[in-house]
Design an enzyme around this catalytic site. Structure first.
Site, PDB file in Angstrom:
ATOM      1  N   ILE A   1       0.827  -1.204   0.000  1.00 43.34           N
ATOM      2  CA  ILE A   1       0.000   0.000   0.000  1.00 43.34           C
ATOM      3  C   ILE A   1       0.864   1.258   0.000  1.00 43.34           C
ATOM      4  O   ILE A   1       0.581   2.234  -0.702  1.00 43.34           O
ATOM      5  CB  ILE A   1      -0.926   0.006   1.236  1.00 43.34           C
ATOM      6  CG1 ILE A   1      -1.927  -1.137   1.172  1.00 43.34           C
ATOM      7  CG2 ILE A   1      -1.671   1.329   1.351  1.00 43.34           C
ATOM      8  CD1 ILE A   1      -2.782  -1.271   2.435  1.00 43.34           C
TER       9      ILE A   1
ATOM     10  N   TYR B   1      -2.617  -8.664  17.360  1.00 48.21           N
ATOM     11  CA  TYR B   1      -2.729  -7.691  16.262  1.00 48.21           C
ATOM     12  C   TYR B   1      -3.930  -6.779  16.474  1.00 48.21           C
ATOM     13  O   TYR B   1      -3.825  -5.552  16.353  1.00 48.21           O
ATOM     14  CB  TYR B   1      -2.866  -8.442  14.939  1.00 48.21           C
ATOM     15  CG  TYR B   1      -3.094  -7.530  13.747  1.00 48.21           C
ATOM     16  CD1 TYR B   1      -2.065  -6.750  13.239  1.00 48.21           C
ATOM     17  CD2 TYR B   1      -4.346  -7.459  13.132  1.00 48.21           C
ATOM     18  CE1 TYR B   1      -2.268  -5.916  12.141  1.00 48.21           C
ATOM     19  CE2 TYR B   1      -4.558  -6.631  12.039  1.00 48.21           C
ATOM     20  CZ  TYR B   1      -3.516  -5.869  11.539  1.00 48.21           C
ATOM     21  OH  TYR B   1      -3.731  -5.035  10.464  1.00 48.21           O
TER      22      TYR B   1
END
Length: 356
Positions: free
Chosen positions: A77, A233
């Site tokens: 990204i 996470y």
């Protein structure tokens, strides 16, 4: 979780097996529940990406010679974030683990005609607080003012690892390193806000939709009692949202022309999924996930869109304000995370904005 429940059992098992967040199967009930939450949130994220595709657009506004500091960005990204920012005539300072290799990759993908003299590479490992401090010093030496900070670097669902500073690695890389960097660069952001064509300086924290399916556990913040990669996470991404919310309050309190946003870039086909079972079926990611270029749009939208001016503290998805964890609306919850992060990092006066 609901999405899986509505699918016939054999198909649901296949989905669970091949799309799980880790290459290892959950071994306990608690791990299994964590995995279901992760997959359920991911499924809802994919649906949102599909139905909100028409919203996922960003207009590139010219901001000539404005300074951007971004962590990561040498692949996935980040490459397309850099490309869009350069097309806005901005100068990008990248904090990456390997500056030389990063430069070669960025130049190869984007071309030197676009990157030459407009991308600066410095070493920064957000999982190492000493490295973060050294990177901040280099930025401070080069620039008196910066106009945009993008806290982008991250890892997902990695095996358990404790950093040099004694922190769980996902929390360190995704949240604590960026927390420290924001603190250290606050004077430059304040200076940038005073020389920014009348606009607010901005901070962008790249979070995830999975922040909604967890809670922080301050009795086991570094997951020494219980560690499941997806759960750790999710917690690191929730910390980023809480941080964003509390920081926005400080900006308002001190009447600063700075705003910050957290966001979900989408479920994107990148190397972030290296540790997941989707590596066994990469064609699924190619078909159903966003491309890295599509994933870059919400980050750039948060960074430059005039539509967001004065709307700091919001959480974004598909270039629109979206729903966040209900507890993110609680000033007490957000301040608790902020104070705890300051304590871990031994910060007594965050960005010279607040004394603890």
């Amino acid at each position: 979780m609901l999405a899986l429940a509505l699918i016939p059992l054999p198909i649901a098992f296949v989905i669970f097996y091949f799309l799980r967040s880790s290459k290892e199967m959950p071994k306990t009930w608690r791990e299994f529940v964590s995995e279901l939450k992760m997959q359920g949130s991911g499924a809802m994220g994919l649906l949102e990406d599909t139905f909100m595709r028409f919203k996922n657009k960003v207009d590139l506004v010219k901001r000539p010679n404005k300074i951007v500091v971004m962590t990561g960005g040498n692949r996935g990204i980040g490459l397309y974030v850099i490309e869009k920012l350069l097309k806005c005539d901005m100068i990008v300072v990248l904090g990456v683990r390997n500056p030389e290799a990063s430069k070669k990759n960025v130049d190869k993908v984007l071309g030197t005609d676009l990157t030459k003299d407009h991308v600066i590479y410095e070493k920064c490992d957000t999982g190492n607080m000493e490295s973060v401090r050294e990177f901040a010093k280099k930025v401070q030496t080069r620039y008196n003012a910066i106009h945009l900070l993008i806290n982008n670097a991250g890892v997902m669902c990695t095996p358990y690892e404790e950093t040099k500073d004694g922190f769980e690695s996902q929390m360190a890389i995704n949240h604590l390193g960026h927390f420290l960097l924001t603190h250290l660069l606050m004077p430059q952001l304040v200076a940038g806000s005073e020389d920014n064509d009348g606009l607010n300086a901005r901070i962008v924290n790249v979070s995830s939709c999975v922040h909604r399916v967890t809670d922080l556990d301050y009795d086991d913040f570094h997951c020494k009692k219980f560690y499941y990669p997806a759960d750790a996470y999710n917690k690191s991404k929730l910390a980023q949202v809480y941080f964003t919310r509390h920081l926005e309050g400080l900006f308002a309190q001190h009447e600063l022309k700075i705003q910050n946003h957290s966001l979900h870039p989408g479920v994107v086909d990148t190397e972030l999924f290296t540790h997941s079972a989707t590596d066994y079926v990469p064609w699924v990611r190619r078909i159903f996930f966003k491309t890295p270029e599509e994933g870059s749009r919400t980050i750039v939208y948060a960074a430059i869109s005039p539509e967001l001016e004065g709307k700091g503290g919001s959480y974004l998805s598909n270039c629109a304000i979206s729903r966040m964890h209900p507890k993110a609306w609680s000033p007490m919850e957000c301040k608790k995370l902020f104070d705890y992060s300051c304590e871990l990092l031994k910060i007594e006066n965050f960005g010279f904005l607040e004394k603890n």
